[in-house]
Design an enzyme around this catalytic site. Structure first.
Site, mmCIF file in Angstrom:
data_model
loop_
_atom_site.group_PDB
_atom_site.id
_atom_site.type_symbol
_atom_site.label_atom_id
_atom_site.label_comp_id
_atom_site.label_asym_id
_atom_site.label_seq_id
_atom_site.Cartn_x
_atom_site.Cartn_y
_atom_site.Cartn_z
ATOM 1 N N THR A 17 29.425 -72.308 0.780
ATOM 2 C CA THR A 17 29.664 -71.344 1.857
ATOM 3 C C THR A 17 29.746 -71.993 3.230
ATOM 4 O O THR A 17 30.544 -71.590 4.065
ATOM 5 C CB THR A 17 28.503 -70.311 1.871
ATOM 6 O OG1 THR A 17 28.509 -69.654 0.613
ATOM 7 C CG2 THR A 17 28.674 -69.291 2.963
ATOM 8 N N ASP A 61 33.030 -74.641 -5.135
ATOM 9 C CA ASP A 61 31.922 -73.692 -5.116
ATOM 10 C C ASP A 61 30.869 -74.302 -6.036
ATOM 11 O O ASP A 61 31.208 -74.807 -7.112
ATOM 12 C CB ASP A 61 32.401 -72.346 -5.675
ATOM 13 C CG ASP A 61 31.341 -71.265 -5.542
ATOM 14 O OD1 ASP A 61 31.600 -70.301 -4.813
ATOM 15 O OD2 ASP A 61 30.280 -71.383 -6.184
ATOM 16 N N SER A 62 29.615 -74.254 -5.640
ATOM 17 C CA SER A 62 28.621 -74.990 -6.446
ATOM 18 C C SER A 62 28.413 -74.381 -7.825
ATOM 19 O O SER A 62 27.787 -74.999 -8.686
ATOM 20 C CB SER A 62 27.295 -75.127 -5.701
ATOM 21 O OG SER A 62 26.548 -73.948 -5.770
ATOM 22 N N ASP A 94 24.074 -72.011 -4.591
ATOM 23 C CA ASP A 94 23.839 -71.454 -5.931
ATOM 24 C C ASP A 94 23.227 -72.454 -6.910
ATOM 25 O O ASP A 94 22.323 -72.109 -7.658
ATOM 26 C CB ASP A 94 25.147 -70.895 -6.515
ATOM 27 C CG ASP A 94 25.606 -69.646 -5.772
ATOM 28 O OD1 ASP A 94 24.821 -69.105 -4.957
ATOM 29 O OD2 ASP A 94 26.751 -69.199 -6.008
ATOM 30 N N THR A 281 6.852 -72.057 -17.893
ATOM 31 C CA THR A 281 6.480 -70.657 -17.735
ATOM 32 C C THR A 281 7.531 -69.863 -16.957
ATOM 33 O O THR A 281 8.214 -70.412 -16.090
ATOM 34 C CB THR A 281 5.101 -70.512 -17.041
ATOM 35 O OG1 THR A 281 4.907 -69.136 -16.714
ATOM 36 C CG2 THR A 281 4.996 -71.338 -15.777
ATOM 37 N N GLN A 282 7.617 -68.586 -17.274
ATOM 38 C CA GLN A 282 8.514 -67.699 -16.526
ATOM 39 C C GLN A 282 7.936 -67.381 -15.144
ATOM 40 O O GLN A 282 8.633 -66.846 -14.286
ATOM 41 C CB GLN A 282 8.742 -66.398 -17.302
ATOM 42 C CG GLN A 282 9.550 -66.611 -18.567
ATOM 43 C CD GLN A 282 9.657 -65.378 -19.448
ATOM 44 O OE1 GLN A 282 9.503 -64.259 -18.989
ATOM 45 N NE2 GLN A 282 9.920 -65.584 -20.716
HETATM 46 N N1 ASP Z 1 28.818 -69.596 -4.134
HETATM 47 C C1 ASP Z 1 28.404 -70.467 -3.051
HETATM 48 C C2 ASP Z 1 28.120 -71.826 -3.646
HETATM 49 O O1 ASP Z 1 27.094 -72.026 -4.223
HETATM 50 C C3 ASP Z 1 27.216 -69.926 -2.369
HETATM 51 C C4 ASP Z 1 26.664 -70.772 -1.255
HETATM 52 O O2 ASP Z 1 27.168 -71.790 -0.856
HETATM 53 O O3 ASP Z 1 25.650 -70.378 -0.699
HETATM 54 O O4 ASP Z 1 28.934 -72.701 -3.548
#
Ligand code: ASP
Length: 349
Positions: A17, A61-62, A94, A281-282
């Site tokens: 982002t 995008d990650s 992400d 653990t959760q």
């Molecule tokens: N979808 C974006 C990513 O992970 C979200 C972000 O950058 O915050 O690339």
């Protein structure tokens, strides 16, 4: 009089982002050019540092992050290691915690800062959190101790106002600027008017050891989260996937699972077949302690190993990393039980 050498930081943009712009037709955020991103931060010129840049082409995008791309990041750091005091990686939020965990294992003997950051709002937006994150990350990457050694020779995530150990970090918020938390290890620094480093919490590295980069991963792994009512047929089919090497089992509380005969039998059979099962653990806070309840002890008896207070992101990347190194299963078991890069608190079990 000798002129003091300017600190040098390499800024690597992978995507996310922070460097995106809104597509006027679809309204979706898409990557734009990195040089455009830098134009949005004229403040960078006020640093008396040498800041060089490198950008993934195309930026991603990650959510599209892959072990091969972690290898690319490590290659760039390794090739430029001697020329910079520190590295800043701009990355989508992400999967940032996965990348930070992976890099912490791949960069053995790291003695320079590798600081990941990103933002919740694109850097071109008026209210962006990206500018502050970027500027502070660069400052941290260049920070030195009085003896001239790097302040934070670790892979970290800097976000909002905290510097966190990368392999302890989880994304917890898709809305707020304060998007990351490290539940089981305190921040390495807090940032307000001053950047206050918690020096006693930062890893003590042996600066005489050369960086040893690693590149291989094995992704024959799965993460399985238990829930009341989970079906035998589902667990059985996961454990029977051909080639499966390891499972991160997300259990309840301090590492407990339902007392079902079939569950323990299936886990034991898988374990005896050479599938490594790691118990995490959760709960976000706290650690697995399989001795504590009968419901945990039965897992231990089935050959399940403790993941201690490891995050899910860290457990899965550590397993993929160790399995990628073609080590004998017994050694992978031992190393899962060891603290390699500050990722677990070993005295809990
Ligand atoms: N979808 C974006 C990513 O992970 C979200 C972000 O950058 O915050 O690339």
């Amino acid at each position: 009089m000798t002129k003091e050498k300017k600190p040098a930081v390499l800024l690597l943009y992978t995507g996310g982002t922070i460097g995106m712009i809104e597509n006027p037709e679809t309204g979706a955020l898409e990557s734009f050019r990195f040089d455009e991103l830098l134009k949005q931060v004229p403040e960078l010129k006020r640093f008396h540092y040498r800041i060089d840049t490198y950008s993934f082409q195309p930026a991603i995008d990650s959510s599209d992050m892959e072990p091969e791309l972690w290898g690319r990041i490590v290659r760039i750091i390794t090739e430029n290691y001697e020329h910079y005091d520190g590295f800043v990686i701009l990355h989508g939020t992400d999967t940032m915690a996965y990348t930070a965990s992976a890099l912490s294992f791949m960069l053995e003997n790291l003695s320079k800062p590798v600081i990941l950051t990103g933002s919740q709002l694109p850097i071109g937006k008026l209210r962006t959190d990206g500018k502050e994150n970027l500027i502070t990350a660069i400052e941290i990457a260049a920070a030195k101790r009085e003896n001239g050694q790097p302040m934070v020779p670790e892979v970290c995530i800097f976000f909002e106002n905290e510097l966190l150990r990368g392999n302890r970090t989880t994304k917890v918020n898709a809305e707020n600027f304060n998007a990351f938390r490290s539940f089981n290890y305190p921040p390495l620094a807090t940032v307000g008017i001053h950047i206050r480093f918690n020096e006693h919490l930062i890893r003590k590295n042996d600066f005489t050891q050369p960086l040893k980069p690693h590149f291989n991963f094995n992704n024959q792994v799965v993460m399985l989260s238990l829930f009341p009512g989970i079906r035998e047929s589902i667990v059985a089919s996961v454990l029977q996937v051909p080639g499966l090497k390891a499972v991160v089992l997300r259990t309840f509380g301090s590492g407990n699972a339902p007392q079902k005969e079939w569950l323990i039998r299936r886990l034991k059979e898988a374990s005896e077949k050479g599938i490594l099962i790691v118990n995490i653990t959760q709960c976000q806070h706290g650690a697995v302690e399989m001795h504590r309840y009968g419901t945990g002890l039965q897992l231990l008896q089935a050959g399940v190993v403790s993941g201690y207070d490891c995050t899910p992101e860290c457990a899965i990347t550590k397993l993929m990393f160790l399995l990628g190194n073609d080590l004998p299963l017994e050694q992978v078991r031992q190393l899962m039980d060891s603290d390699l890069a500050g990722e677990i608190t070993r005295d809990k079990e």
